[in-house]
Every structure is written in C-alpha cells, then in structure tokens.
Design an enzyme around this catalytic site. Sequence first.
Site, short mmCIF file in Angstrom:
data_model
loop_
_atom_site.label_atom_id
_atom_site.label_comp_id
_atom_site.label_asym_id
_atom_site.label_seq_id
_atom_site.Cartn_x
_atom_site.Cartn_y
_atom_site.Cartn_z
N GLU A 182 36.46 34.20 46.57
CA GLU A 182 35.75 34.97 45.87
C GLU A 182 36.07 34.51 44.27
O GLU A 182 37.15 34.76 43.66
CB GLU A 182 35.86 36.19 46.24
CG GLU A 182 34.71 37.17 45.83
CD GLU A 182 34.83 38.53 46.31
OE1 GLU A 182 34.92 38.65 47.62
OE2 GLU A 182 34.64 39.72 45.56
N ASP A 215 34.46 36.42 40.87
CA ASP A 215 33.85 37.82 40.53
C ASP A 215 33.43 37.89 39.05
O ASP A 215 34.58 37.79 38.16
CB ASP A 215 34.72 39.00 40.98
CG ASP A 215 34.99 38.95 42.21
OD1 ASP A 215 33.96 38.55 43.16
OD2 ASP A 215 35.88 39.66 42.66
N GLU A 249 32.36 41.40 37.24
CA GLU A 249 32.00 42.57 37.45
C GLU A 249 31.67 43.26 36.14
O GLU A 249 32.55 43.44 35.13
CB GLU A 249 33.11 43.16 38.21
CG GLU A 249 33.32 42.93 39.62
CD GLU A 249 34.70 43.55 40.26
OE1 GLU A 249 34.50 43.99 41.44
OE2 GLU A 249 35.76 43.59 39.62
N ASN A 264 37.50 38.23 38.41
CA ASN A 264 38.84 37.90 39.33
C ASN A 264 38.48 36.81 40.18
O ASN A 264 37.48 36.29 40.55
CB ASN A 264 38.56 39.30 40.11
CG ASN A 264 40.19 39.44 40.84
OD1 ASN A 264 41.22 38.75 40.73
ND2 ASN A 264 40.21 40.63 41.59
N GLY A 273 39.70 54.02 34.03
CA GLY A 273 40.37 54.31 35.32
C GLY A 273 39.98 55.09 36.25
O GLY A 273 40.72 55.47 37.24
N ARG A 276 53.23 44.88 36.94
CA ARG A 276 52.75 44.41 38.30
C ARG A 276 53.56 42.94 38.70
O ARG A 276 53.96 42.86 39.91
CB ARG A 276 51.12 44.10 38.28
CG ARG A 276 50.32 45.19 38.18
CD ARG A 276 48.86 44.96 38.10
NE ARG A 276 48.54 44.22 39.23
CZ ARG A 276 47.42 43.72 39.31
NH1 ARG A 276 46.24 43.61 38.31
NH2 ARG A 276 46.66 42.82 40.47
#
Length: 274
Positions: free
Chosen positions: A91, A93, A95, A110, A188, A264
């Site tokens: 995919e 993306d 957005e 993404n 968020g 992360r």
Amino acid sequence: MVGGVLTGGDGQKGPNFDQNYYISWANDHVLSQRQGREIRLSMDKSSGSGIASKLTYSSGFFHMRLKLPAGNSAGVVTAFYLASHSNAHDELDFEFLGNLKGQPHFIQTNVFTSNVGNREQRIKLWFDPSAAFHTYKILWNPHQVVFFVDNTPIRVYKNKVNIGVGYPSQPMQVLVSIWDGDSWATDGGRIKVDWSQAPFNVFLRSFDINGCPSYNNTDDQQCETSKYWWNREQYWSLNPNQQRAYQAVKNNYMTYDYCSDRGRYPKPPPECPQ
C-alpha cells in the site's frame, strides 16, 4: 502529460469517472458532477464514502486532483492511495488530515510492503488545500516510489531489496476515500469531528490513469519494461531540480519522520539514512 511528466490539468478533458473508476462504498454519499468530470465524496455521521479503479496496476505514475473539505474539518481524513488485495498487502498512502478552521493542513504518507507499514512521514502544507484543486501524484516503478504535491516531490522511497527491505511489487488498485479518523488524525486524536459542520465534502477531478494494467492480478514482468515512460532511466531517481525541491520540503515542512523517531526505533530501520 508533456514529455512524460504529468502536468495536472483541470480534469475537464480526458476520460470521465465511469471509464476507469466505480463507487466502492456509500453510493448515496457520492455525487457525479460536470458530466462525470468531477466527483464529490461526502462524509457525515452515518458514513464516509469512496471510489476505486476498475483495474489493478503493476507500475505507473498515478494522480488525482483534489479539493479538500473546507472550514472546520478536524478529525476528517481524505485518502488517495494504492493498495493490493492480498493478505500480506502492499500500500502507498496519501492521507490528508483535517484541522480546525484557520489551522494548517497536514499530509501523512505511508508505505506498506507485505503488510508491514509504520513508515509514516508528515508534512505541513504550504497552501490551503480546501481553497482550490491541487494535483497529488504517486510515481511507482521498480526503482523508486515518489510522492508529489503538484510538481514538488515530498517523499522518496527507494528499492532496497538488496539489503532486505521490502518494496511494493504486487498489483494495486487506485482508491480515494473520506472517513472519520478523529481517534488519531488531529492533534493526536484530542480534537474530534464537529458533526455540526457535516457533511464534509471532497471534490475529485482527473480520472485518466497512467499505469500498466495487471489483468490477471499477478506480478507481471511486462509492467517493468521501458516501453512505459515512467519506467525509463530518467525516473529511477530525482533530477537535480527535484532533489533541491525535495530537500526544501524536508527542511521547512516535515513535522514527523519515522526514521528520526528514536522512541519507536532506537536503531533506525535499514532503509533510513544511517
């Protein structure tokens, strides 16, 4: 297109909507205008809506002209993307994240390969995307994926399968949708959709598709050949002008890059600059 470059016209020429696309969900929230040269997708509390290409493609330079919801669109997400239909899907993306009236709009991109995503980047737009149509493009060939806003590259994802990094290789469909993303999209998820402002409308133009169709929905080697202009060597990397424009976007408008998120990824993913 001029000389293999999509110029992003006004969408009033070329194929109409029905030639390459269909309504994929919420027919009652989709309106065809200008003899099928413009489509309005709507979202209210009952539903969002979406469209999809009739065919899947194995490479191409895909584009759509969009005018995003105006006013207070916090929590509203408009997506323009390519997606495969396998369980371990690929995919790509765009957005578009709504915001409170007068606040900046953000684009999140993404890349998913074999069902692995978490490669988000986010930029602040330098214009109001609800005031006029702009062209959003995805170049996808065997060497790189490039996301463009009008003619400005905002993201590059290179083919690095030689070091074990996934790269999108499955046939993908072209899709556009509008939906409720207020659990995460604006600040968020702290700012929710104001349903008193509904319906939220996004307008679409330019329904021609520059892609290599994959009629049997399998990875087709013929889609990688240079007979398709977007696969030629000049599209294997950015040219110097594009590279300068891309660097300016990263310097001035990027607000999040997964490659720099040490919370992360204490060690950057292998595709990221080390």
